[in-house]
Design an enzyme around this catalytic site. Structure first.
Site, PDB file in Angstrom:
ATOM      1  CD  GLU A  31      61.503 -26.635   9.211  1.00  0.00           C
ATOM      2  OE1 GLU A  31      60.499 -25.653   8.745  1.00  0.00           O
ATOM      3  OE2 GLU A  31      62.529 -26.142   9.324  1.00  0.00           O
ATOM      4  CB  CYS A  88      55.334 -26.304   3.540  1.00  0.00           C
ATOM      5  SG  CYS A  88      57.075 -26.288   3.382  1.00  0.00           S
TER       6      CYS A  88
END
Ligand code: NAP
Length: 455
Positions: free
Chosen positions: A228, A262
């Site tokens: 990720e 993010c």
């Protein structure tokens, strides 16, 4: 990087921690492996009980854990407490759904019986970032432990107290010794841990270089990884959008976690027709945000987590300005106080070739791009090395369907900001990584999908 808690508001060194020696790492891996061998005989119902107990601890002590998060990485206290609650919710979600997700799946073939069975891999290494120090870990640990795996956590070096608190939560919840361990080690020890035969797979949430390094070592040893990584999510606003909602959400979507998420909206891609209105209102709302001590409930934006992040962000903004980008608000660190404070900033008129076109800005900096039409909005959104999430605002159904179909990313949110939901898979494509967390897909990442065929 030293393993230490440094208050990002003041720069004060609160506590340093000795990294584990190689012998201690060896002992912990051994403990994890032997626990995995024993845990095969532990029924799912027992793991459910333990995970629900972990959720209970998180909920009851949300304020204490929230303060710890804020102390170590600087997010506003309300958001830190909400993060603890969300961590409890992912424990409850997998406690309630894992049995269903992992039930045998019967498939009719010419065999007298054929089915798929899901079995745990064993010891899984999780390399985690500081930006959501509890949530990132629990969204890995809850499904992994429910599936019968055991976890080793290498957390970011600036959140050691959060890392230790998480191990303690699992122990207090009843998980046996070795089921979940925190390894206080630097990034330089990660390779040695993945290379160990007893460690079967790894997951990393963090930057591209860290992900690439972990994946290459894991690849050499034929081990599965989930990555990720970063993102520079587009936030597209078309003329038919509800502008009030779009502007309000644009503020939260960019400023969440002091801009260090993010899936924060980073590139605002706005149709020419409404661009002036949108930008004026965005500037006005950014100006109203309260930057300050994250322990105070009225604070909207606290400091960046480390002085290094502040320096990197400042460098990116200064370079973009030199390359021709225009500053609408903010544009340099807040220098009249201690700590890692950076103000809400908007850059517009970003020229071709400027680093703001393609870099991820990990802080409260919005990058604005004007486009003539939907075609160019989609092209601009896709012109990025990343593909994590995307938010798009329109009331037009044809536009909506094209955005859903044509945007290259792991998720598309229409008329909403990108957010993670325990029920939905989460992850990216392109340089944002691969694999999924959360939902059914999340728990299936670290299981052996075993095909069974009985004549
Ligand atoms: P980072 O430097 O990559 O750190 C993340 C973790 O990786 C830390 O535990 C770090 O340990 C470790 N690490 C660093 N270099 C490594 C290496 N070469 N090998 C193995 N492990 C290594 O990430 P960051 O810059 O702090 O975090 C921000 C990045 O994470 C952004 O790009 C952000 O978008 C991304 N992120 C992605 C998601 C997502 O779900 N996709 C969520 C949050 C953040 P040390 O602390 O000891 O260096």
């Amino acid at each position: 990087m030293a393993i230490a808690t440094i208050n990002p508001v003041t720069g004060e060194l609160i506590q340093t921690f000795e990294a584990l020696s190689d012998t201690e790492i060896e002992t912990r891996i051994g403990l994890a492996h032997s626990q995995f061998l024993k845990s095969r005989s532990i029924p799912m119902s027992q793991r459910t009980e333990w995970l629900l107990a972990a959720a209970e601890i998180l909920e009851q002590e949300r304020d204490r854990f929230g303060k710890l998060i804020t102390l170590e990485m600087g997010k506003p206290i309300k958001a830190a407490i909400a993060e603890v609650e969300k961590s409890a919710s992912v424990c409850r979600f997998y406690a309630e759904n894992a049995a269903n997700f992992l039930a045998d799946v019967l498939i009719q073939t010419e065999a007298s019986m054929s089915f798929v069975r899901y079995q745990p891999f064993g010891v899984i290494l999780a390399v985690m970032p500081w930006n959501f120090p509890f949530w990132q870990v629990f969204r890995f640990a809850a499904p992994a432990l429910m599936a019968g795996n055991v976890g080793l956590l290498k957390h970011a070096s600036n959140v050691p107290q959060s890392a230790l608190a998480i191990e303690e939560i699992f122990t207090r919840a009843g998980f046996p010794t070795g089921a979940f361990q925190t390894l206080l080690v630097g990034a330089d020890k990660v390779a040695r841990i993945i290379e160990d035969d007893r460690v079967k797979a790894a997951t990393l949430t963090g930057s591209e270089p860290a992900g690439a390094s972990l994946a290459s070592i894991a690849g050499k040893h034929i081990k599965k990884v989930v990555l990720e990584l970063g993102g520079s999510d587009p936030f597209i606003v078309m003329p038919s959008a509800d502008l009030d909602q779009a502007v309000k959400t644009a503020v939260t979507a960019r400023m969440i976690n002091n801009g260090q998420s993010c899936i924060a909206a980073k590139r605002f891609i706005v149709a020419d027709e409404i661009a002036d209105q949108f930008i004026d209102r965005l500037v006005e709302q950014y100006r109203a945000l309260k930057v300050g001590d994250p322990m105070l409930p009225e604070t909207d934006i606290g400091p960046l987590a480390t002085s290094g992040i502040l320096q990197d962000l400042d460098q990116q903004v200064q370079t973009s300005i030199q390359q021709g980008a225009k500053v609408l608000i903010g544009g340099e660190p807040i220098r009249d106080r201690s700590g890692n404070f950076y103000p809400p900033t908007i850059l517009s008129d970003i020229p071709k070739g400027c680093l703001a076109e393609y870099d991820e800005f990990f802080g409260p900096v919005a990058l604005v791009f004007r486009v003539p039409d939907l075609e160019s909005a989609i092209a601009r959104a896709n012109d990025s090395p990343f593909g994590l999430g995307a938010s798009a605002w329109t009331q037009d159904e044809t536009e909506r369907d094209r955005l859903i179909q044509e945007i290259e990313s792991g998720s598309v949110f229409i008329n909403s900001m990108v957010k993670s939901d325990v029920k939905l898979p989460f992850g990216g494509i392109k340089r944002s990584g691969f694999g999924r967390e959360l939902g059914r897909e999340g728990i299936l990442e670290f299981v052996n999908v075993k095909t069974v065929w009985v004549k």
